[in-house]
Design a protein around this motif. Sequence first.
Motif, PDB file in Angstrom:
ATOM      1  N   UNK A  72      56.702 -10.337 -23.383  1.00  9.92           N
ATOM      2  CA  UNK A  72      56.532 -10.880 -24.731  1.00  9.92           C
ATOM      3  C   UNK A  72      57.498 -12.027 -24.987  1.00  9.92           C
ATOM      4  N   UNK A  73      58.743 -11.871 -24.530  1.00 11.50           N
ATOM      5  CA  UNK A  73      59.710 -12.951 -24.697  1.00 11.50           C
ATOM      6  C   UNK A  73      59.285 -14.186 -23.908  1.00 11.50           C
ATOM      7  N   UNK A  74      58.776 -13.947 -22.685  1.00 17.68           N
ATOM      8  CA  UNK A  74      58.331 -15.081 -21.862  1.00 17.68           C
ATOM      9  C   UNK A  74      57.152 -15.799 -22.515  1.00 17.68           C
ATOM     10  N   UNK A  75      56.218 -15.025 -23.082  1.00 18.98           N
ATOM     11  CA  UNK A  75      55.062 -15.632 -23.741  1.00 18.98           C
ATOM     12  C   UNK A  75      55.496 -16.456 -24.945  1.00 18.98           C
ATOM     13  N   UNK A  76      56.471 -15.958 -25.690  1.00 18.16           N
ATOM     14  CA  UNK A  76      56.976 -16.710 -26.840  1.00 18.16           C
ATOM     15  C   UNK A  76      57.612 -18.021 -26.385  1.00 18.16           C
ATOM     16  N   UNK A  77      58.398 -17.955 -25.325  1.00 20.48           N
ATOM     17  CA  UNK A  77      59.043 -19.161 -24.817  1.00 20.48           C
ATOM     18  C   UNK A  77      58.010 -20.165 -24.303  1.00 20.48           C
ATOM     19  N   UNK A  78      56.986 -19.653 -23.604  1.00 18.37           N
ATOM     20  CA  UNK A  78      55.943 -20.547 -23.090  1.00 18.37           C
ATOM     21  C   UNK A  78      55.178 -21.201 -24.231  1.00 18.37           C
ATOM     22  N   UNK A  79      54.872 -20.427 -25.270  1.00 14.78           N
ATOM     23  CA  UNK A  79      54.163 -20.984 -26.424  1.00 14.78           C
ATOM     24  C   UNK A  79      54.999 -22.056 -27.110  1.00 14.78           C
ATOM     25  N   UNK A  80      56.290 -21.791 -27.262  1.00 14.32           N
ATOM     26  CA  UNK A  80      57.178 -22.768 -27.889  1.00 14.32           C
ATOM     27  C   UNK A  80      57.251 -24.047 -27.058  1.00 14.32           C
ATOM     28  N   UNK A  81      57.248 -23.892 -25.738  1.00  6.53           N
ATOM     29  CA  UNK A  81      57.288 -25.070 -24.853  1.00  6.53           C
ATOM     30  C   UNK A  81      56.035 -25.915 -25.014  1.00  6.53           C
ATOM     31  N   UNK A  82      54.880 -25.278 -25.047  1.00  6.53           N
ATOM     32  CA  UNK A  82      53.619 -26.018 -25.183  1.00  6.53           C
ATOM     33  C   UNK A  82      53.539 -26.702 -26.543  1.00  6.53           C
ATOM     34  N   UNK A  83      53.960 -26.004 -27.598  1.00  4.70           N
ATOM     35  CA  UNK A  83      53.948 -26.601 -28.937  1.00  4.70           C
ATOM     36  C   UNK A  83      54.872 -27.816 -28.991  1.00  4.70           C
ATOM     37  N   UNK A  84      56.045 -27.702 -28.386  1.00  4.74           N
ATOM     38  CA  UNK A  84      56.982 -28.823 -28.364  1.00  4.74           C
ATOM     39  C   UNK A  84      56.387 -30.014 -27.611  1.00  4.74           C
ATOM     40  N   UNK A  85      55.691 -29.723 -26.506  1.00  2.00           N
ATOM     41  CA  UNK A  85      55.062 -30.807 -25.739  1.00  2.00           C
ATOM     42  C   UNK A  85      53.930 -31.461 -26.534  1.00  2.00           C
ATOM     43  N   UNK A  86      53.171 -30.668 -27.278  1.00  2.00           N
ATOM     44  CA  UNK A  86      52.103 -31.226 -28.114  1.00  2.00           C
ATOM     45  C   UNK A  86      52.672 -32.146 -29.191  1.00  2.00           C
ATOM     46  N   UNK A  87      53.805 -31.751 -29.761  1.00  2.06           N
ATOM     47  CA  UNK A  87      54.463 -32.597 -30.765  1.00  2.06           C
ATOM     48  C   UNK A  87      54.850 -33.941 -30.148  1.00  2.06           C
ATOM     49  N   UNK A  88      55.372 -33.892 -28.941  1.00  3.49           N
ATOM     50  CA  UNK A  88      55.750 -35.130 -28.247  1.00  3.49           C
ATOM     51  C   UNK A  88      54.515 -35.977 -27.930  1.00  3.49           C
ATOM     52  N   UNK A  89      53.434 -35.303 -27.565  1.00  4.60           N
ATOM     53  CA  UNK A  89      52.202 -36.027 -27.248  1.00  4.60           C
ATOM     54  C   UNK A  89      51.654 -36.729 -28.483  1.00  4.60           C
ATOM     55  N   UNK A  90      51.662 -36.038 -29.611  1.00  3.77           N
ATOM     56  CA  UNK A  90      51.172 -36.640 -30.848  1.00  3.77           C
ATOM     57  C   UNK A  90      52.066 -37.774 -31.320  1.00  3.77           C
ATOM     58  N   UNK A  91      53.338 -37.686 -30.987  1.00  2.86           N
ATOM     59  CA  UNK A  91      54.273 -38.746 -31.374  1.00  2.86           C
ATOM     60  C   UNK A  91      54.199 -39.945 -30.440  1.00  2.86           C
ATOM     61  N   UNK A  92      53.389 -39.836 -29.389  1.00  7.73           N
ATOM     62  CA  UNK A  92      53.249 -40.953 -28.455  1.00  7.73           C
ATOM     63  C   UNK A  92      54.250 -40.940 -27.323  1.00  7.73           C
ATOM     64  N   UNK A  93      55.061 -39.891 -27.239  1.00  5.20           N
ATOM     65  CA  UNK A  93      56.042 -39.781 -26.156  1.00  5.20           C
ATOM     66  C   UNK A  93      55.385 -39.085 -24.964  1.00  5.20           C
ATOM     67  N   UNK A  94      54.556 -39.828 -24.256  1.00  6.75           N
ATOM     68  CA  UNK A  94      53.713 -39.237 -23.219  1.00  6.75           C
ATOM     69  C   UNK A  94      54.517 -38.691 -22.048  1.00  6.75           C
ATOM     70  N   UNK A  95      55.498 -39.456 -21.586  1.00  3.95           N
ATOM     71  CA  UNK A  95      56.304 -38.995 -20.448  1.00  3.95           C
ATOM     72  C   UNK A  95      57.103 -37.753 -20.813  1.00  3.95           C
ATOM     73  N   UNK A  96      57.671 -37.756 -22.015  1.00  2.00           N
ATOM     74  CA  UNK A  96      58.451 -36.592 -22.453  1.00  2.00           C
ATOM     75  C   UNK A  96      57.565 -35.349 -22.564  1.00  2.00           C
ATOM     76  N   UNK A  97      56.348 -35.540 -23.055  1.00  2.00           N
ATOM     77  CA  UNK A  97      55.415 -34.415 -23.172  1.00  2.00           C
ATOM     78  C   UNK A  97      55.109 -33.812 -21.804  1.00  2.00           C
ATOM     79  N   UNK A  98      54.874 -34.682 -20.820  1.00  2.00           N
ATOM     80  CA  UNK A  98      54.571 -34.193 -19.470  1.00  2.00           C
ATOM     81  C   UNK A  98      55.766 -33.481 -18.850  1.00  2.00           C
ATOM     82  N   UNK A  99      56.947 -34.030 -19.064  1.00  2.00           N
ATOM     83  CA  UNK A  99      58.155 -33.416 -18.501  1.00  2.00           C
ATOM     84  C   UNK A  99      58.452 -32.074 -19.156  1.00  2.00           C
ATOM     85  N   UNK A 100      58.114 -31.935 -20.420  1.00  2.00           N
ATOM     86  CA  UNK A 100      58.401 -30.693 -21.140  1.00  2.00           C
ATOM     87  C   UNK A 100      57.651 -29.505 -20.541  1.00  2.00           C
ATOM     88  N   UNK A 101      56.408 -29.739 -20.126  1.00  2.00           N
ATOM     89  CA  UNK A 101      55.610 -28.630 -19.585  1.00  2.00           C
ATOM     90  C   UNK A 101      55.663 -28.549 -18.066  1.00  2.00           C
TER      91      UNK A 101
END
Length: 265
Positions: A72-101
Motif C-alpha cells: 500500500x505504501x509503494x502504491x501511494x508512492x507510485x501514484x504520487x510519482x505519476x501525479x507529479x510527472x503529469x503536473x510537469x507534463x502539463x507545465x511543459x517540462x517534458x524532460x522533467x516529466x520523463x525523468x520523474x517516472x
Amino acid sequence: MALLPNRNTQTAEAKAEKKAAEDDVMVREVDEAVRKDQFENFGRTYGRPLLGLLVVGLLAFGGYLFWQSQQEQAMEQESETIVAALDQLQAGNLDTASETVAPLVAEGEGAVKASALMLQAGAAAQSGNSEKAAELFGQVADDADAPEAYRGLARIRAVAVRFDDMPSAQVVEQLGSMAKPGEPYFGSAGELVAMAYLDQGNTEKAGALFGQIAKDDTVPESLRGRARQMAGMLGVDAIEDVDEVIEELSGPAGQAPQAAPQGAQ
C-alpha cells in the motif's frame, strides 16, 4: 394391620445404592485419569509440532500484514510519482516529466510501468520526437504484463504518431482487428483505418467504416461528427436523426453555432 417394612430389606437396598454410588465415582475417577493420561501422552507426542505450526502460522500472518502494508505504501508512492510527472507534463517540462517516472519504468510492473511508459511516450510526442514516442508506445503494446486496456490504447497511439510515415497497408494490418463495432477502441482505431483506406483509394470501405463510426452511440460525439462529415463526403448517409444533427450544428434554441476554440479537434 399393616406390615412394617423389613429392616433387613431396607439395609440391603441402602448398601446396594451406596455401592452403586461408589462404583460410579470410581468409574468417573478412572475415566478422568485415563483422559488425563491420554492428554499428557498427546501433549508429549504432538505438543511441540503443533506449537511450531502455530508459531509459523502467526509469523506468516504477520508477514502478510507487513507485506500488505508495504504494498500500500509503494502504491501511494507510485501514484504520487505519476501525479507529479503529469503536473510537469502539463507545465511543459517534458524532460522533467520523463525523468520523474524513469524509476517506475525501470522497476515498476504491470499498470504502473505501462502508465510511466505512456507518459514518457506522450512527452516525446509533444516534443516532436515521433520515432521515440512510437517506440515507447510499442513497448506498452507488446508488454504481456500490461493491462489489455493500456495495450490497446498504446497500439493506437503508436500508429497515430507515425501515421504519415506508415504504409496504409500496415495501418490496416495493425489496427484492423480493433476497427470493428463493439471493440473497446472502435472509434479511434476505425478512424485511422478508414483514413488508410482513403490513402489506398478504397473509398467504398472508407465510407462504410466512417458511417459505422458515425452511428455508434458508444463513440465520443466529436469523433462521430468528424466521421459523419467524412461519410457524407464519400456519399454514405450516416445521419439517423436529422433533428439531432441540426440541433448539434445550430446550438441551443436555434442559435448560430459558435466558433470552435482554437486547437479543438
